[in-house]
Design an enzyme around this catalytic site. Structure first.
Site, PDB file in Angstrom:
ATOM      1  CG  ASP A  31      -1.940  -1.151   1.188  1.00  0.00           C
ATOM      2  OD1 ASP A  31      -1.927  -1.935   0.220  1.00  0.00           O
ATOM      3  OD2 ASP A  31      -2.724  -1.277   2.154  1.00  0.00           O
ATOM      4  CE  LYS A 136      -3.476  -4.382   1.230  1.00  0.00           C
ATOM      5  NZ  LYS A 136      -4.193  -3.597   2.216  1.00  0.00           N
ATOM      6  CB  CYS A 169      -2.161  -2.727   5.373  1.00  0.00           C
ATOM      7  SG  CYS A 169      -3.831  -2.067   5.229  1.00  0.00           S
TER       8      CYS A 169
HETATM    9  C1  C5J Z   1      -3.098   0.506   5.579  1.00  0.00           C
HETATM   10  C2  C5J Z   1      -4.907   1.654   6.695  1.00  0.00           C
HETATM   11  N1  C5J Z   1      -2.569   0.325   4.393  1.00  0.00           N
HETATM   12  N2  C5J Z   1      -4.167   2.054   7.716  1.00  0.00           N
HETATM   13  N3  C5J Z   1      -4.374   0.979   5.642  1.00  0.00           N
HETATM   14  O1  C5J Z   1      -2.443   0.298   6.597  1.00  0.00           O
HETATM   15  O2  C5J Z   1      -6.092   1.916   6.682  1.00  0.00           O
END
Ligand code: C5J
Length: 196
Positions: A31, A136, A169
Site C-alpha cells: 500500500d 485488495k 496492513c
Molecule cells: C493501511 C490503513 N494500508 N491504515 N491501511 O495500513 O487503513
C-alpha cells in the site's frame, strides 16, 4: 528472469535470524499509495500527518532496486474499492467518523477508489509491468485477493514485507501470510506508521 541459485542468505533479525533463499522469497510492498503518503488522501482524511510515512520511501526504493537488479520477485498491493463501492463494508465506510469518507471526492480523486490518482502507487516505487499488483479491499493482502494463488504458482515460500502502515496492513498481511505457511521478514526502516 529468476536468478538460479541455491544460495541461502541470512539477515540479522528478531526474534531470530532470518534465513532465506532469494529465488523463493518475494518482496511484497504493501500500500505505498498516494492516498496514504500524500496530502489530500485517505490518511490525511483520517486526521493523520502523512509526512510520518515518507521516511519509508527511500529504504523501500533501495530494497526494490536491489531486488529488481537480481531478477527476484516483486509484488505490490493497493488498498481500495470498486467505483460503485459494492465491496465497501458499511462499518468501514463510517469508521473514521469524519466529514469525508471513502468514495467521496478529494484533491486526488475519489478517496480510496480504484482507478483514481490517489489510489495509485507513489511514483518513487511504481510497479514495473512485470510485477503483479494486488488490489485488495481490506487490510490483509490475502483477504478477497488472488495473492496466495500467485505466490503458489511462482513457488514463493518466504516474504519480505514492507510498506504502510506498520500496525495495520503490514501487520495484518504478515499474520495472514504466517497462517498460510509463509515465513516473513519485516525490515523496520521499510515500514511506516502515523503513530511512530
Ligand atoms: C493501511 C490503513 N494500508 N491504515 N491501511 O495500513 O487503513
Amino acid at each position: 528472469m529468476i536468478m538460479q541459485t541455491t544460495k541461502i542468505l541470512t539477515v540479522d533479525a528478531e526474534p531470530y535470524a532470518f534465513e532465506f533463499s532469494p529465488e523463493t522469497c518475494a518482496l511484497l510492498i504493501i500500500d505505498m499509495q498516494r492516498d496514504f503518503l500524500e496530502p489530500g488522501g485517505f490518511g490525511e482524511m483520517l486526521g493523520n500527518d502523512v509526512s510520518q510515512l515518507r521516511s519509508a520511501i527511500e529504504p523501500n526504493r533501495r530494497l526494490l532496486e536491489t531486488w529488481r537488479s537480481k531478477g527476484l520477485q516483486v509484488m505490490h498491493t493497493r488498498e481500495g474499492h470498486r467505483p460503485d463501492l459494492t465491496d465497501l463494508p458499511p462499518a468501514k465506510r463510517i469508521r473514521g467518523r469524519g466529514k469525508t469518507t471513502i468514495g467521496d471526492p478529494g484533491p486526488m480523486g475519489r478517496i480510496l477508489v480504484r482507478g483514481e490518482a490517489g489510489h495509485d502507487t507513489i511514483p518513487e516505487l511504481y510497479p514495473l509491468p512485470t510485477e503483479p499488483v494486488i488490489d485488495k479491499p481490506g487490510k490483509g493482502a490475502f483477504f478477497a485477493t488472488d495473492l496466495h494463488a500467485i505466490l503458489q504458482n511462482r513457488g514463493i515460500q518466504q516474504l519480505i514485507v514492507t510498506g504502510v502502515t506498520t500496525e495495520v496492513c503490514v501487520n495484518t498481511t504478515v499474520r495472514e501470510a504466517n497462517d498460510r505457511g509463509y515465513d516473513c521478514l519485516v525490515p523496520s526502516d521499510c515500514t511506516g506508521s502515523y503513530f511512530p
